[in-house]
Design an enzyme around this catalytic site. Structure first.
Site, mmCIF file in Angstrom:
data_model
loop_
_atom_site.group_PDB
_atom_site.id
_atom_site.type_symbol
_atom_site.label_atom_id
_atom_site.label_comp_id
_atom_site.label_asym_id
_atom_site.label_seq_id
_atom_site.Cartn_x
_atom_site.Cartn_y
_atom_site.Cartn_z
ATOM 1 N N THR A 106 -23.111 -29.012 66.633
ATOM 2 C CA THR A 106 -24.451 -28.744 66.076
ATOM 3 C C THR A 106 -24.691 -27.250 65.882
ATOM 4 O OG1 THR A 106 -25.454 -28.520 68.253
ATOM 5 C CG2 THR A 106 -25.400 -30.740 67.320
ATOM 6 N N ARG B 221 -22.944 -22.557 73.064
ATOM 7 C CA ARG B 221 -23.158 -23.055 71.718
ATOM 8 C C ARG B 221 -22.387 -24.358 71.513
ATOM 9 N NH1 ARG B 221 -22.043 -20.221 65.979
ATOM 10 N NH2 ARG B 221 -19.901 -20.422 66.655
ATOM 11 N N ASP C 32 -16.178 -9.678 78.087
ATOM 12 C CA ASP C 32 -14.762 -9.388 78.355
ATOM 13 C C ASP C 32 -14.583 -7.947 78.806
ATOM 14 O OD1 ASP C 32 -13.827 -11.893 77.809
ATOM 15 O OD2 ASP C 32 -13.309 -11.457 75.720
#
Ligand code: URA
Length: 210
Positions: A109, A105, A204
């Site tokens: 933006t 990501r 994780d």
């Protein structure tokens, strides 16, 4: 598969998912459960695959026996957490072709940016199963499926462990032709985009990076 949302309520799936959600569950146990639950979900996501028949000889007589029809299906992992679902599914469907889509990501933006894309050939002739354990905002899943469609995929299913209502709605709006198979529909997303109650950060937890 015709429903947009397929919630797998099988007791074994539900039990294993609860063990995975528990914060005390170790990385090793989480991984083992993920492998087991992936196999059970693979069973559901491949429901209704086309069959043909093949002439075989049993020790007793000949018969026209059912076998899977068409090209080998393609599993596409949405990196990185999607990789955790691959092992179990490949155990059940060892001849599946495998692809990867990597997106991050952009912090300015907030749009997903592709950093890796490698998929099997002749995608247009295969059932494509995109896998990502967490359907949260739906942004990366929608973007990954956009890319798969641009690469020719026409028959796509999306497999996850947990889905948030926000992600389901986003997928339905963008890709109403892509059925979702999930082990649970959770309550909501929190302010950080985590699924609540969820299981934390799937990557994780499966890779032990936290
Ligand atoms: N991705 C995760 O790993 N966990 C969430 O709760 C949401 C997205």
């Amino acid at each position: 598969m015709t429903d947009h949302l397929n919630h797998v309520t099988h007791p074994l799936v539900q039990h294993k998912l609860t063990l995975m959600r528990r914060k005390e569950t170790s990385t090793a146990v989480f991984r083992q459960l993920l492998r087991e639950i992936s196999m059970l979900l693979a069973y559901e996501v491949t429901r209704g695959l086309p069959l043909t028949t093949e002439r075989i000889e049993t020790p007793v007589c000949g018969m026209d026996a059912p076998v899977l029809d068409g090209k080998k299906l393609a599993l596409v992992s949405i990196l990185r957490a999607g990789n955790g679902l691959l092992d179990g599914i490949l155990e059940l469907i060892p001849s599946a072709r495998v692809g990867f889509v990597g997106l991050y990501r952009d912090e300015e933006t907030l749009k997903p940016v592709e950093y890796y894309f490698k998929v099997p050939t002749e995608l247009q002739d295969r059932l494509v199963i995109a896998v990502d354990p967490m359907l949260a905002t739906g942004n990366s899943s929608v973007a990954a499926i956009d890319k798969l469609k641009q690469a020719g995929a026409k028959n796509i299913r999306f497999l996850c462990l947990l889905a948030a209502p926000e992600g389901i709605a986003r997928m339905k709006e963008a890709h109403p032709d892509v059925p979702i198979v999930t082990a649970a529909v959770d309550e909501k997303l929190n302010d950080h985009g985590y699924i609540v109650p969820g299981l934390g950060d799937a990557g994780d937890r499966m890779f032990g990076t936290k």
